[in-house]
Design a protein around this motif. Structure first.
Motif, PDB file in Angstrom:
ATOM      1  N   ALA A  80      -7.020  29.979 -60.087  1.00  0.00           N
ATOM      2  CA  ALA A  80      -6.323  29.417 -61.243  1.00  0.00           C
ATOM      3  C   ALA A  80      -7.354  29.242 -62.354  1.00  0.00           C
ATOM      4  N   ILE A  81      -7.160  29.913 -63.465  1.00  0.00           N
ATOM      5  CA  ILE A  81      -8.154  29.936 -64.537  1.00  0.00           C
ATOM      6  C   ILE A  81      -7.967  28.722 -65.444  1.00  0.00           C
ATOM      7  N   THR A  82      -9.029  27.920 -65.579  1.00  0.00           N
ATOM      8  CA  THR A  82      -9.015  26.732 -66.439  1.00  0.00           C
ATOM      9  C   THR A  82     -10.260  26.739 -67.324  1.00  0.00           C
ATOM     10  N   PRO A  83     -10.254  25.972 -68.428  1.00  0.00           N
ATOM     11  CA  PRO A  83     -11.450  25.899 -69.273  1.00  0.00           C
ATOM     12  C   PRO A  83     -12.599  25.229 -68.527  1.00  0.00           C
ATOM     13  N   LYS A  84     -13.810  25.478 -69.002  1.00  0.00           N
ATOM     14  CA  LYS A  84     -14.963  24.771 -68.476  1.00  0.00           C
ATOM     15  C   LYS A  84     -14.766  23.276 -68.675  1.00  0.00           C
ATOM     16  N   MET A  85     -15.088  22.488 -67.643  1.00  0.00           N
ATOM     17  CA  MET A  85     -14.854  21.045 -67.720  1.00  0.00           C
ATOM     18  C   MET A  85     -15.556  20.442 -68.933  1.00  0.00           C
ATOM     19  N   GLY A  86     -14.788  19.674 -69.695  1.00  0.00           N
ATOM     20  CA  GLY A  86     -15.342  19.026 -70.867  1.00  0.00           C
ATOM     21  C   GLY A  86     -15.118  19.785 -72.163  1.00  0.00           C
ATOM     22  N   SER A  87     -14.600  21.030 -72.052  1.00  0.00           N
ATOM     23  CA  SER A  87     -14.379  21.815 -73.257  1.00  0.00           C
ATOM     24  C   SER A  87     -13.073  21.445 -73.948  1.00  0.00           C
ATOM     25  N   SER A  88     -12.231  20.656 -73.284  1.00  0.00           N
ATOM     26  CA  SER A  88     -11.000  20.167 -73.920  1.00  0.00           C
ATOM     27  C   SER A  88     -10.771  18.726 -73.490  1.00  0.00           C
ATOM     28  N   LYS A  89     -10.174  17.939 -74.362  1.00  0.00           N
ATOM     29  CA  LYS A  89      -9.956  16.526 -74.061  1.00  0.00           C
ATOM     30  C   LYS A  89      -8.879  16.375 -72.991  1.00  0.00           C
ATOM     31  N   GLY A  90      -8.809  15.178 -72.437  1.00  0.00           N
ATOM     32  CA  GLY A  90      -7.771  14.882 -71.453  1.00  0.00           C
ATOM     33  C   GLY A  90      -8.187  15.272 -70.048  1.00  0.00           C
ATOM     34  N   GLY A  91      -7.224  15.147 -69.119  1.00  0.00           N
ATOM     35  CA  GLY A  91      -7.473  15.528 -67.739  1.00  0.00           C
ATOM     36  C   GLY A  91      -8.540  14.675 -67.071  1.00  0.00           C
ATOM     37  N   TYR A  92      -9.155  15.243 -66.039  1.00  0.00           N
ATOM     38  CA  TYR A  92     -10.176  14.531 -65.276  1.00  0.00           C
ATOM     39  C   TYR A  92     -11.388  14.175 -66.129  1.00  0.00           C
ATOM     40  N   PHE A  93     -11.670  14.977 -67.131  1.00  0.00           N
ATOM     41  CA  PHE A  93     -12.891  14.759 -67.905  1.00  0.00           C
ATOM     42  C   PHE A  93     -12.889  13.399 -68.585  1.00  0.00           C
ATOM     43  N   ASP A  94     -11.728  12.879 -68.964  1.00  0.00           N
ATOM     44  CA  ASP A  94     -11.668  11.560 -69.588  1.00  0.00           C
ATOM     45  C   ASP A  94     -12.205  10.476 -68.655  1.00  0.00           C
ATOM     46  N   ILE A  95     -12.033  10.676 -67.354  1.00  0.00           N
ATOM     47  CA  ILE A  95     -12.556   9.728 -66.371  1.00  0.00           C
ATOM     48  C   ILE A  95     -14.007  10.069 -66.030  1.00  0.00           C
ATOM     49  N   TYR A  96     -14.262  11.360 -65.865  1.00  0.00           N
ATOM     50  CA  TYR A  96     -15.609  11.802 -65.505  1.00  0.00           C
ATOM     51  C   TYR A  96     -16.653  11.333 -66.513  1.00  0.00           C
ATOM     52  N   LYS A  97     -16.304  11.376 -67.813  1.00  0.00           N
ATOM     53  CA  LYS A  97     -17.289  11.043 -68.845  1.00  0.00           C
ATOM     54  C   LYS A  97     -17.629   9.557 -68.873  1.00  0.00           C
ATOM     55  N   LEU A  98     -16.920   8.738 -68.099  1.00  0.00           N
ATOM     56  CA  LEU A  98     -17.274   7.328 -67.986  1.00  0.00           C
ATOM     57  C   LEU A  98     -18.549   7.129 -67.159  1.00  0.00           C
ATOM     58  N   GLY A  99     -19.015   8.209 -66.536  1.00  0.00           N
ATOM     59  CA  GLY A  99     -20.274   8.149 -65.795  1.00  0.00           C
ATOM     60  C   GLY A  99     -20.145   7.618 -64.384  1.00  0.00           C
ATOM     61  N   LYS A 100     -18.980   7.786 -63.787  1.00  0.00           N
ATOM     62  CA  LYS A 100     -18.736   7.223 -62.460  1.00  0.00           C
ATOM     63  C   LYS A 100     -18.860   8.238 -61.331  1.00  0.00           C
ATOM     64  N   GLN A 101     -19.335   9.448 -61.638  1.00  0.00           N
ATOM     65  CA  GLN A 101     -19.435  10.481 -60.622  1.00  0.00           C
ATOM     66  C   GLN A 101     -20.295  10.029 -59.435  1.00  0.00           C
ATOM     67  N   LYS A 102     -21.487   9.494 -59.721  1.00  0.00           N
ATOM     68  CA  LYS A 102     -22.383   9.074 -58.643  1.00  0.00           C
ATOM     69  C   LYS A 102     -21.743   7.975 -57.807  1.00  0.00           C
ATOM     70  N   GLU A 103     -21.096   7.022 -58.461  1.00  0.00           N
ATOM     71  CA  GLU A 103     -20.449   5.911 -57.752  1.00  0.00           C
ATOM     72  C   GLU A 103     -19.434   6.423 -56.731  1.00  0.00           C
ATOM     73  N   TYR A 104     -18.644   7.401 -57.120  1.00  0.00           N
ATOM     74  CA  TYR A 104     -17.594   7.872 -56.213  1.00  0.00           C
ATOM     75  C   TYR A 104     -18.109   8.885 -55.202  1.00  0.00           C
ATOM     76  N   ILE A 105     -19.198   9.579 -55.528  1.00  0.00           N
ATOM     77  CA  ILE A 105     -19.872  10.407 -54.521  1.00  0.00           C
ATOM     78  C   ILE A 105     -20.370   9.521 -53.387  1.00  0.00           C
ATOM     79  N   LEU A 106     -21.011   8.404 -53.746  1.00  0.00           N
ATOM     80  CA  LEU A 106     -21.531   7.477 -52.736  1.00  0.00           C
ATOM     81  C   LEU A 106     -20.395   6.843 -51.938  1.00  0.00           C
TER      82      LEU A 106
END
Length: 255
Positions: A204-230
């Motif tokens: 399924a072809i989608t834009p590179k993450m962060g190249s458009s607003k909305g979606g998961y990126f709105d949450i990802y950009k809060l900087g919580k990636q490491k927290e949820y990986i752990l």
């Protein structure tokens, strides 16, 4: 032929590219559901699409909620593709001619639904409830994966942007996770002893993450990636290792 339904998890992107893609392919609008968890989103999406397809809403704070709204909408046993809202096309990998790594070609409705139906049937044979598609449009990687693992990989990680579910009463996304709910449901299935399939020749072809607003990126950009990986590592300590840069996890061999 068994009907396949398409559920789109929408968030702050009322253009809803996936809906446009499905309609252009000729997917009947009564087989498409758009799910939202934000009241303002619901008003905008419903204004645009409510007269032609089903738009559903349940208040929530993450994509997992949207995905669960879709799964809860359909009866047990329904074949449902749960999709992100920014898919511009579906491509299939083919080894043709002299191309070293093959090529990706646009799938029409007939080709797409034939491949998806095969995947649902393989999932049913495996006595499982879900499968995913390949996430990266890289022909070299796809060819290498197919040569070593076949069209279907067994018990491998995959992202949640394009997943097929045979709806049951037990398996839903973990709404406590703002991120990585897609990885968690795969790990949970494997831990339960279920076979999880990944279809390696569909992307399924989608834009590179962060190249458009909305979606998961709105949450990802809060900087919580490491927290949820752990957090995911705490939940499944014997099943995964964390990548050094905390960009993801690696499933341990032999599971």
């Amino acid at each position: 032929m068994t009907k396949i339904y398409y559920g789109i998890a929408g968030y702050h992107r009322p253009e809803c590219k996936t809906y446009q893609t499905l309609v252009k392919l000729g997917i009947p609008k009564d087989q498409i559901v758009i799910s939202l968890n934000d009241e303002n989103d619901f008003e905008e999406y419903n204004k645009r699409y409510g007269k032609e397809t089903t738009v559903i809403y349940k208040k929530g704070n993450n994509v997992a909620c949207n995905r669960n709204n879709i799964l809860n909408w359909f009866p047990i046993g329904t074949y449902v593709m749960v999709l992100d809202d920014d898919i511009s096309s579906f491509k299939g990998w083919k080894q043709e001619g002299e191309s070293k790594y093959g090529k990706l070609v646009n799938l029409d409705r007939e080709s797409l639904e034939k491949a998806l139906l095969q995947s649902f049937e393989e999932t049913l044979k495996a006595k499982s409830n879900m499968f995913g598609t390949y996430a990266i449009a890289n022909t070299m990687m796809i060819k290498s994966t197919i040569e070593t693992q076949g069209i279907y990989s067994i018990n491998k990680m995959f992202q949640g942007g394009s997943c097929g579910f045979i709806v049951d009463k037990d398996h839903r996304y973990d709404e406590s996770l703002l991120l990585l709910d897609d990885y968690e449901i795969v790990l949970r299935n494997i831990k339960e002893g279920n076979i999880v399939l990944r279809r390696n020749d569909i992307v399924a072809i989608t834009p590179k993450m962060g190249s458009s607003k909305g979606g998961y990126f709105d949450i990802y950009k809060l900087g919580k990636q490491k927290e949820y990986i752990l957090k995911l590592k705490q939940m499944y300590p014997n099943m995964i290792t964390i990548k050094k840069d905390y960009s993801g996890v690696i499933l341990k061999k032999g599971l």
